[in-house]
Each structure stands twice: as structure tokens, then as C-alpha cells.
Design an enzyme around this catalytic site. Structure first.
Site, mmCIF file in Angstrom:
data_model
loop_
_atom_site.group_PDB
_atom_site.id
_atom_site.type_symbol
_atom_site.label_atom_id
_atom_site.label_comp_id
_atom_site.label_asym_id
_atom_site.label_seq_id
_atom_site.Cartn_x
_atom_site.Cartn_y
_atom_site.Cartn_z
ATOM 1 N N GLU A 38 -6.485 0.513 2.434
ATOM 2 C CA GLU A 38 -6.651 -0.159 3.724
ATOM 3 C C GLU A 38 -5.490 -1.128 3.840
ATOM 4 O OE1 GLU A 38 -8.583 -3.821 5.583
ATOM 5 O OE2 GLU A 38 -10.149 -2.721 4.483
ATOM 6 N N GLY B 43 0.805 -1.208 0.000
ATOM 7 C CA GLY B 43 0.000 0.000 0.000
ATOM 8 C C GLY B 43 0.840 1.260 0.000
ATOM 9 N N CYS C 237 -9.454 -8.456 8.064
ATOM 10 C CA CYS C 237 -8.719 -7.247 8.432
ATOM 11 C C CYS C 237 -9.107 -6.735 9.812
ATOM 12 C CB CYS C 237 -8.912 -6.159 7.386
ATOM 13 S SG CYS C 237 -10.616 -5.976 6.848
#
Length: 526
Positions: A266, A247, A303
Site C-alpha cells: 500500500e 514500495g 492513508c
């Protein structure tokens, strides 16, 4: 079984012009699955983005009702695939059929939820300030504004939710709802699933009579396509769910382009759970059982699985620790999504032991396969947790760390030391919650969702949900990737000054033809 082409979906057509090929692997047994999948070329990527740009000119002008029809058509097409989708997805991920049937329902439900939002229409935040030509000392011109779509969006499919966070998942649904066209980079762990869902979206595009470039799907088993998508000047925003490393690498590309773009990532979270003294005394066994179940649910690959259990040790916690230990020892490891994810989990567990000054106090039962994860529970001191940041970083999989704070001040110190998380949970009696109000106030600044007397696994898709949090759990704490608020990531406010009625969007016309709630001269109404 539906036949797979292994080709990229580029608008209304298919392509596999490059030489590169890769295969899906069943993580349960290492078997190479049927289907040879092409690796996207730069030319195919350029074509997909070009088509998305052309389609955006038309798609952004559609009414909310027309886009709602399209989202509902996608949901119907996904359901029409039937068992073939569930069976292929299970083979590619090792996830059980029942779990995937539920996830398919979540995927289609969120598409229909966005459709209902579009039909109601007020989400555009239409604001009208009528002209005041007689105002002194200066007249006011007619000023109106509303939210408008950004442009073509790149979406990265996630590994852990191959339906609900992948090709037709929340990022795609919210971007399409916003009026953006979408180019998806499929996850290499489930390419067959991605193709089946991609073809369902392609069918919906055709049935709704939309420009073919509204949707494209590119596949690869590396990183070049993803990097090139983020770099491409035709892409105006990105939705990403994955690791912190991946990310941040893509985030840095997005914000350092000649034209920086929003990058909504995320990137993982440890989701701390705090157990206060009264709750620990009254409900030790049930909390221990619930916590172990939450940590190990789905092989710890949600998550929102909690990775930190922190309790205030105003008294001896030997019994509570024993309950937690026993519950972990009852758990059985499950197959992880890919061999690479299993390897990363193993490395993360080793890193906890080597650098986090932790004591391994419990292990679950091994499932006996090379890609199954054995649940583990560690114990660490508050000093170690504060000084060794690795302890509060996500290890993607069924691992957790138990920490006992010596008193209230120590508990607050731990809470203040935390970085950003998707969730934070507090278990407490009514008396606990009153006494530890400061803890709850601290956690509000540390997480996007704060829970009382529950467990964070399980994210309801609804209007009020916030699935996001302060960095590093996400790249932008102001947004959510679940729920209808996700649409706000892919829009920007546009002001229309002195426009004639004939040029105004329907949402801003005087007669309010859509019948939506609007802010007119400072007052909300229809």
C-alpha cells in the site's frame, strides 16, 4: 515503565550481535528517548528466516481453531502491557494517548476478528468433486482443493499506525491467520513500541506451545535489512505499507528474484472527493467543515486523507470556496510522526507550488514546533490537474487541492484522468447521483472503496472492507490490507487428487469434521 532490551526477537531468543545502534526520537520536542536499539546483521536475519522456515512446517498443519487460539492469545498479551505501551508509543510518535488507546483496540479487535474467521472455517474455499468411475466416455477421479499458506512472510511496520499497521498489525494478523510464519522489519520511528508488541507475540507463541520460529522481529534505522528480507529465498511473500518510492523499490526486488514472490504494497493515495452541484448548494458549509476535518485529521497522516476536492462549477462557487478557505484557516497544525516525514511534507508542498501551477488560498495555524505541519489548501484548474500529474499524487500530510470543473463533461474528463486510489467519494443529492451515474461508474474503476456522502478517513475493520486500489495506490488491486479478505494474500490453491481420507486435510474429509461450508459436486453445503 517496562524496560526495553534493544535486542532483536529471533524466535524464542534475543540477539544484538552487530555494532550498529540507533535511538528513538520524540518528534514533539526532538528528545532522544531511553533505549539503545541494535541494527540487524545479515547473520541475525538469516537465522530469523531459517527459524521461520522450520516453524512453517509445523505451523501450517495447525487447525484453524489452534491458530485462532494463538491470535486471541496475542491480543490478550498486547492488552496486558497496559499503559506502558501507550505511553511509549505516544513518546515515539507524538500521537495523543486517546488516539493510541483506540488504535490498540483496533489492533486487538482485528486479531480476534481473524480468529473468528478461522473458527468458522469456510474461508479456505474447500471444493470437492467426488470420483465418477462410471462416467463415460471417461471416468472422473476424486479431486479436491482448498487454500493453503504460502510460507514465511516478511512484514514491514508502517509509520502512521504504530500498532494497527505495525508489528502485530493487519499484515501480521492476516499472515498468521493464513498459516504463514512471520518475520517483521520494525519501523525505525517507533522501535520501543515494536519491541513491546514483539515480546507480546513471543509470549503468546510460548503460551500456545508453538515452534519458536513462528515470529521474529528485526530492527534497523536504514534500508539494508528490508532489502535483504525481500531478497531472501526463504521469504515467500511480503506485506508493506509506506511510500511509493520505497514500495516500488522493494516491489522491483521481489518480482525480479530468481523466484519472484507476491509483494503486497500500500503506497499512498490522494483519495479524491467530488462535490456535485445540488449537494454543494444545499450543504456547502457542512461539506466544507467535514472535508477540512478529514484532510487535517491526524496531521494528514492517514492513508485515506483526501488530497483532492473536485466540484462541478455549473454556477459560481465563490461561496463554497470561501467556506472551504475559512474551515482550513481554523485548523491547527499537529506534530508529524518523524522529522523525516515532516521534511518530506514540506518538500511536497513546495513541489506543488513549483510544478503544479497551483494557487495557495488558505493556511492553517502553526502549532509552533519544528515537526508540526501547517495545513494548506491550494487551487488549480482542471487543465493543470490533467496535465500536471503531481497534483493528483499524494503529499503525505495535511494538504489539499481544490479544482472546479466547468461542466459535466469537464468533470468526467478529470475523473477519467485519475490514476488508482484507495478511495473516491461523491457528495450529491438523490437527483445529483442519478444525473451523474457515469461519474460513479468511472470511479469504481479508479478506487478500491467508493463512498457516497461521507469522508474517507476511518477504515472499518470488517469482512466487507476493501482497503486497496488500482496502481499506484497499491501494487495489486485484487487485494485488501484491512478486513478478513486480507488473508487471501498469503495463500494459494492446492489440489488433492485421489488422496486417501487419512491424508486429506480435515477441511476436505468426507465427514466434514470441522462442520464448514463446502462446495461438493457443484453445490454449497455442510
Amino acid at each position: 515503565m517496562t524496560l526495553l532490551t534493544g535486542q532483536h526477537i529471533i524466535g524464542g531468543g534475543y540477539s544484538a550481535s552487530g555494532p550498529g545502534r540507533f535511538y528513538a526520537i520524540n518528534p514533539s520536542n526532538g528528545e532522544i528517548l531511553l533505549g539503545e536499539f541494535a541494527v540487524a546483521t545479515k547473520e541475525e536475519l538469516d537465522l530469523a528466516v531459517a527459524k521461520a522456515g522450520e516453524a512453517f512446517k509445523q505451523y501450517k498443519q495447525l487447525s484453524g481453531i489452534e491458530r485462532a487460539d494463538f491470535l486471541e492469545a496475542i491480543a490478550t498479551e498486547i492488552e496486558a502491557i497496559g499503559d506502558d505501551l501507550i505511553e511509549r508509543c505516544s513518546a515515539e510518535t507524538g500521537l495523543p494517548l486517546a488516539r493510541l488507546q483506540g488504535e490498540r483496540g483496533r489492533t486487538t479487535s482485528q486479531l480476534r476478528l481473524f480468529a473468528s474467521l478461522l473458527r468458522e472455517g469456510s474461508w479456505v474455499q474447500a471444493k470437492i468433486e467426488n470420483a465418477l468411475p462410471e462416467r463415460t466416455p471417461l471416468p472422473r477421479v476424486d479431486i479436491r482443493s482448498m487454500l493453503r499458506p504460502l510460507g514465511p512472510v516478511a512484514v514491514f511496520g508502517a509509520s502512521n499506525f504504530p500498532l494497527a499497521f505495525s508489528v502485530a498489525g493487519g499484515d501480521t494478523a492476516s499472515a498468521l491467520a493464513a498459516g504463514c510464519t512471520v518475520v517483521v522489519k520494525g519501523h525505525p520511528g517507533h522501535p520501543g513500541t515494536s519491541e513491546l508488541v514483539g515480546r507480546a507475540i513471543q509470549n503468546a507463541v510460548k503460551k500456545c506451545g508453538l515452534h519458536e520460529g513462528v515470529f521474529s522481529l528485526l530492527q534497523e534505522n536504514g534500508f539494508q535489512t528490508g532489502v535483504a528480507l525481500v531478497e531472501h529465498p526463504g521469504i515467500k511473500a511480503v506485506g508493506f505499507t509506506g511510500s511509493y518510492k520505497g514500495g516500488m523499490a522493494l516491489f522491483n526486488i521481489a518480482v525480479n528474484r530468481p523466484e519472484p514472490i507476491p509483494f503486497y504494497a500500500e503506497m499512498g493515495s490522494t483519495n479524491p472527493v467530488f462535490v456535485l452541484p445540488g449537494a454543494r448548494k444545499a450543504q456547502a458549509k457542512s461539506i466544507a467543515a467535514g472535508y477540512a476535518g478529514s484532510v487535517t485529521m491526524g496531521a494528514g497522516q492517514f492513508c485515506t486523507n483526501p488530497g483532492l476536492l473536485i466540484t462541478a462549477a455549473n454556477e459560481d462557487i465563490t461561496d463554497f470556496e470561501q467556506y472551504i478557505k475559512e474551515e482550513f484557516e481554523k485548523t491547527t497544525g499537529a506534530t508529524m510522526l518523524t522529522p523525516g516525514i515532516k521534511s518530506a511534507f514540506d518538500q511536497g508542498v513546495v513541489a506543488l507550488q513549483q510544478h503544479g501551477l497551483t494557487e495557495l488560498i488558505a493556511k492553517g495555524v502553526s502549532a509552533g514546533t519544528t515537526t508540526s505541519a501547517e495545513p494548506v489548501l491550494f487551487k488549480a484548474t482542471t487543465a493543470a490537474l490533467i496535465s500536471e500529474k503531481i497534483l493528483s499524487e499524494e503529499v503525505f500530510g495535511p494538504s489539499s487541492v481544490l479544482v472546479a470543473a466547468q461542466d459535466k463533461a469537464s468533470l468526467y474528463e478529470v475523473a477519467n484522468s485519475l490514476s488508482g486510489h484507495l478511495t473516491a467519494t461523491v457528495h450529491g443529492t438523490a437527483e445529483d447521483l442519478e444525473e451523474y451515474r457515469e461519474l460513479i461508474a468511472i470511479l469504481e474503476d479508479k478506487a478500491g472503496r467508493v463512498l457516497i456522502n461521507g469522508f474517507p478517513t476511518g477504515v472499518e475493520v470488517c469482512h466487507a472492507m476493501v482497503h486497496g486500489g488500482p496502481f499506484p495506490s497499491t501494487s495489486d488491486s485484487r487485494t485488501t490490507s484491512v478486513g478478513t479478505g486480507a488473508i487471501e494474500r498469503f495463500v494459494r490453491p492446492v489440489c488433492f487428487q485421489n488422496y486417501p481420507q487419512s491424508l486429506l486435510p480435515a477441511e476436505l474429509k468426507d465427514e466434514n469434521p470441522l462442520g464448514i461450508n463446502r462446495l461438493v459436486d457443484g453445490k454449497w453445503g455442510f
